[in-house]
Design a protein around this motif. Structure first.
Motif, PDB file in Angstrom:
ATOM      1  N   THR A   1       0.971  -1.244   0.001  1.00 58.33           N
ATOM      2  CA  THR A   1       0.198   0.096  -0.067  1.00 58.33           C
ATOM      3  C   THR A   1       0.970   1.259   0.162  1.00 58.33           C
ATOM      4  O   THR A   1       0.373   2.555  -0.137  1.00 58.33           O
ATOM      5  N   SER A   2       2.094   1.178   0.330  1.00 66.03           N
ATOM      6  CA  SER A   2       3.106   2.288   0.450  1.00 66.03           C
ATOM      7  C   SER A   2       3.035   3.106  -1.055  1.00 66.03           C
ATOM      8  O   SER A   2       3.350   2.456  -2.022  1.00 66.03           O
ATOM      9  N   GLY A   3       2.913   4.359  -0.919  1.00 63.65           N
ATOM     10  CA  GLY A   3       2.876   5.100  -2.394  1.00 63.65           C
ATOM     11  C   GLY A   3       1.349   4.824  -2.924  1.00 63.65           C
ATOM     12  O   GLY A   3       1.317   5.743  -3.864  1.00 63.65           O
ATOM     13  N   GLN A   4       0.473   4.256  -2.363  1.00 66.97           N
ATOM     14  CA  GLN A   4      -0.654   4.427  -2.949  1.00 66.97           C
ATOM     15  C   GLN A   4      -1.651   4.909  -1.335  1.00 66.97           C
ATOM     16  O   GLN A   4      -1.741   5.943  -1.563  1.00 66.97           O
ATOM     17  N   GLU A   5      -2.275   4.021  -0.970  1.00 69.67           N
ATOM     18  CA  GLU A   5      -3.128   4.607   0.141  1.00 69.67           C
ATOM     19  C   GLU A   5      -2.247   4.971   1.362  1.00 69.67           C
ATOM     20  O   GLU A   5      -2.614   5.873   2.073  1.00 69.67           O
ATOM     21  N   THR A   6      -1.233   4.325   1.430  1.00 67.71           N
ATOM     22  CA  THR A   6      -0.413   4.967   2.519  1.00 67.71           C
ATOM     23  C   THR A   6       0.926   5.412   2.054  1.00 67.71           C
ATOM     24  O   THR A   6       1.293   5.747   0.991  1.00 67.71           O
ATOM     25  N   TYR A   7       1.647   6.460   3.041  1.00 68.41           N
ATOM     26  CA  TYR A   7       2.551   7.222   2.792  1.00 68.41           C
ATOM     27  C   TYR A   7       4.116   6.217   2.151  1.00 68.41           C
ATOM     28  O   TYR A   7       4.239   5.307   2.331  1.00 68.41           O
ATOM     29  N   GLY A   8       4.502   6.996   1.004  1.00 64.83           N
ATOM     30  CA  GLY A   8       5.469   6.165   0.302  1.00 64.83           C
ATOM     31  C   GLY A   8       6.697   6.051   0.884  1.00 64.83           C
ATOM     32  O   GLY A   8       7.654   5.004   0.554  1.00 64.83           O
ATOM     33  N   GLY A   9       7.096   6.416   2.086  1.00 62.23           N
ATOM     34  CA  GLY A   9       8.101   6.165   2.895  1.00 62.23           C
ATOM     35  C   GLY A   9       7.872   5.290   3.915  1.00 62.23           C
ATOM     36  O   GLY A   9       9.069   4.985   4.664  1.00 62.23           O
ATOM     37  N   GLY A  10       6.854   4.528   3.896  1.00 64.53           N
ATOM     38  CA  GLY A  10       6.819   3.523   4.909  1.00 64.53           C
ATOM     39  C   GLY A  10       6.029   4.038   6.041  1.00 64.53           C
ATOM     40  O   GLY A  10       5.552   5.279   6.068  1.00 64.53           O
ATOM     41  N   ARG A  11       5.857   2.786   7.123  1.00 64.48           N
ATOM     42  CA  ARG A  11       5.115   3.349   8.225  1.00 64.48           C
ATOM     43  C   ARG A  11       6.084   2.804   9.438  1.00 64.48           C
ATOM     44  O   ARG A  11       6.862   1.922   9.261  1.00 64.48           O
ATOM     45  N   PHE A  12       5.571   3.199  10.848  1.00 61.98           N
ATOM     46  CA  PHE A  12       6.212   2.919  11.950  1.00 61.98           C
ATOM     47  C   PHE A  12       5.340   1.980  12.758  1.00 61.98           C
ATOM     48  O   PHE A  12       4.269   2.103  12.976  1.00 61.98           O
ATOM     49  N   LEU A  13       6.127   1.059  13.547  1.00 63.50           N
ATOM     50  CA  LEU A  13       5.440   0.448  14.606  1.00 63.50           C
ATOM     51  C   LEU A  13       6.239   0.505  16.150  1.00 63.50           C
ATOM     52  O   LEU A  13       7.423   0.198  15.776  1.00 63.50           O
ATOM     53  N   TYR A  14       5.588   0.177  17.023  1.00 63.90           N
ATOM     54  CA  TYR A  14       6.381  -0.015  18.286  1.00 63.90           C
ATOM     55  C   TYR A  14       5.677  -1.408  18.948  1.00 63.90           C
ATOM     56  O   TYR A  14       4.580  -1.763  18.662  1.00 63.90           O
ATOM     57  N   VAL A  15       6.607  -2.393  19.191  1.00 65.29           N
ATOM     58  CA  VAL A  15       6.293  -3.746  19.822  1.00 65.29           C
ATOM     59  C   VAL A  15       7.067  -3.869  21.066  1.00 65.29           C
ATOM     60  O   VAL A  15       8.212  -3.602  21.128  1.00 65.29           O
ATOM     61  N   PRO A  16       6.252  -4.094  22.087  1.00 64.20           N
ATOM     62  CA  PRO A  16       7.037  -4.776  23.118  1.00 64.20           C
ATOM     63  C   PRO A  16       8.342  -5.607  23.023  1.00 64.20           C
ATOM     64  O   PRO A  16       8.125  -6.620  22.411  1.00 64.20           O
TER      65      PRO A  16
ATOM     66  N   ASN B   1       2.001   6.828  10.341  1.00 55.07           N
ATOM     67  CA  ASN B   1       2.860   7.727   9.452  1.00 55.07           C
ATOM     68  C   ASN B   1       4.227   8.251  10.092  1.00 55.07           C
ATOM     69  O   ASN B   1       3.874   8.837  11.192  1.00 55.07           O
ATOM     70  N   PRO B   2       5.322   8.312   9.505  1.00 50.74           N
ATOM     71  CA  PRO B   2       6.616   8.911   9.966  1.00 50.74           C
ATOM     72  C   PRO B   2       6.144  10.360   9.988  1.00 50.74           C
ATOM     73  O   PRO B   2       5.561  10.815   9.210  1.00 50.74           O
ATOM     74  N   PRO B   3       6.891  11.336  10.941  1.00 46.60           N
ATOM     75  CA  PRO B   3       6.589  12.694  10.648  1.00 46.60           C
ATOM     76  C   PRO B   3       6.781  13.172   9.402  1.00 46.60           C
ATOM     77  O   PRO B   3       6.339  14.304   9.112  1.00 46.60           O
ATOM     78  N   CYS B   4       7.638  12.604   8.518  1.00 45.99           N
ATOM     79  CA  CYS B   4       7.941  13.194   6.999  1.00 45.99           C
ATOM     80  C   CYS B   4       6.700  13.260   6.171  1.00 45.99           C
ATOM     81  O   CYS B   4       6.486  13.947   5.321  1.00 45.99           O
ATOM     82  N   ALA B   5       5.691  12.461   6.670  1.00 47.91           N
ATOM     83  CA  ALA B   5       4.469  12.442   5.843  1.00 47.91           C
ATOM     84  C   ALA B   5       3.517  13.624   6.424  1.00 47.91           C
ATOM     85  O   ALA B   5       2.648  13.864   5.463  1.00 47.91           O
ATOM     86  N   LEU B   6       3.918  14.463   7.384  1.00 48.37           N
ATOM     87  CA  LEU B   6       3.294  15.441   7.808  1.00 48.37           C
ATOM     88  C   LEU B   6       3.872  16.891   7.720  1.00 48.37           C
ATOM     89  O   LEU B   6       3.398  17.843   7.796  1.00 48.37           O
ATOM     90  N   ASN B   7       5.015  16.785   7.556  1.00 49.75           N
ATOM     91  CA  ASN B   7       6.131  17.750   7.658  1.00 49.75           C
ATOM     92  C   ASN B   7       7.410  17.740   6.779  1.00 49.75           C
ATOM     93  O   ASN B   7       7.877  16.511   6.755  1.00 49.75           O
ATOM     94  N   ASP B   8       7.842  18.809   6.265  1.00 53.58           N
ATOM     95  CA  ASP B   8       8.937  18.837   5.378  1.00 53.58           C
ATOM     96  C   ASP B   8      10.248  18.887   6.323  1.00 53.58           C
ATOM     97  O   ASP B   8      11.460  18.999   5.684  1.00 53.58           O
TER      98      ASP B   8
END
Length: 309
Positions: free
Chosen positions: A241-256, A272-279
């Protein structure tokens, strides 16, 4: 660093008691209402963090420093120029020497630290865990360190991206995307090279991989530790979905960090990483092994600045 969101201990504890099948989706055994509640609370905390004074929506500038003097201000004659009415024409100078930074304020600049006027001040970077923050009107600026490079990050508490924020959009919450992932430790731990959006490289320690089953096959993701001693794995991933429905630079997750050979992997918390919202962010990109040929239809979608239901 990226901002992390946590939910209430009572709700988290309740979810941990729900049974799931090892390595497989938890759709049949995970309480859907509990998952909806968990993700609803998590999303609310994420928006609260984004829109706070220290949230990613306040970023208004990023300047990389050179050895020696780096003049800073609104005027075009400065080495670092930020055209913002809250800044003096010549605000002062960042002096870099032996990988340390000192700020010398221009007379009458109005720059303060902790509410007190600044004349000359040594600046601790964010890598110290407690950066020195300077203020000028609605602006806040401090030193960041990325892959050995020093820069000035500027926040504007009145940034239009913050004041005009109109929400995030998501895939529907689904327990089909919650897994009891198998943890395969690396002995010894791997060193994973991560490249950020600016092309800077940094190595992270990966204690192991998270393995889950979807569409009849196993998939794996390397988790890394942002800092030694962390109790959470930071997962950077891209998918179909990256670059389609979701941000092209990927996404983040935290896992215990797994302690029993398994970990709860909840893609409803993919964000989304912050780069998806800010330059002006410096986001790490997913390593090649974390680029999945799988449509992960869970979590946040691309940020569009448009209102969302």
């Amino acid at each position: 660093m990226v901002q992390m969101m946590r939910v209430s201990p009572a709700l988290s504890a309740a979810l941990l008691l729900l049974p799931v099948s090892a390595g497989a989706p938890a759709a049949g055994s995970l309480d859907r209402q509990a998952e909806q509640a968990l993700i609803g609370e998590w999303r609310a905390q994420r928006v609260e963090a984004l829109t706070s004074d220290s949230g990613w929506l306040t970023l208004a500038g990023l300047f990389w420093l050179q050895e020696g003097d780096n003049s800073f201000g609104r005027g075009a004659g400065n080495a670092l120029v930020l055209d913002n009415a809250a800044l003096a024409d010549h605000c002062g100078t960042f002096i870099v020497s032996a990988h340390s930074v000192r700020f010398v304020a221009a007379p009458g600049s109005g720059v303060t630290h902790a509410g007190q006027p600044v004349s000359s001040l040594a600046l601790a970077p964010d890598s110290s865990g407690n950066p020195t923050v300077l203020a000028s009107g609605t602006l806040r600026f401090f030193i960041i360190e990325r892959a050995g490079n020093l820069g000035v990050r500027v926040r504007d508490l009145a940034n239009p991206q913050r004041t005009g924020f109109r929400g995030l959009s998501y895939f529907p919450v689904s327990t089909d995307w919650v897994f009891d992932a198998r943890f395969e430790p690396y002995q010894p731990a791997h060193r994973v090279k991560i490249i950020n959006i600016l092309g800077m490289e940094q190595e992270y320690e990966s204690p192991g991989a998270l393995v889950f089953v979807k569409n009849g096959r196993e998939w794996r993701l390397d988790g890394v530790l942002e800092q030694p001693g962390d109790r959470e794995l930071f997962v950077m991933f891209a998918d179909a979905t990256s670059g389609q429905e979701t941000y092209g630079g990927g996404r983040f997750l935290y896992v215990p960090l797994p302690s029993t050979g398994h970990a709860r992997l909840d893609f409803n918390k993919a964000y989304n990483p912050p780069c998806a919202l800010n330059d002006f962010a410096t986001c790490p990109l997913p390593p090649p092994q974390n680029r999945l040929k799988l449509r992960v239809e869970a979590g946040e979608k691309t940020y569009t600045s448009a209102p969302h239901a």
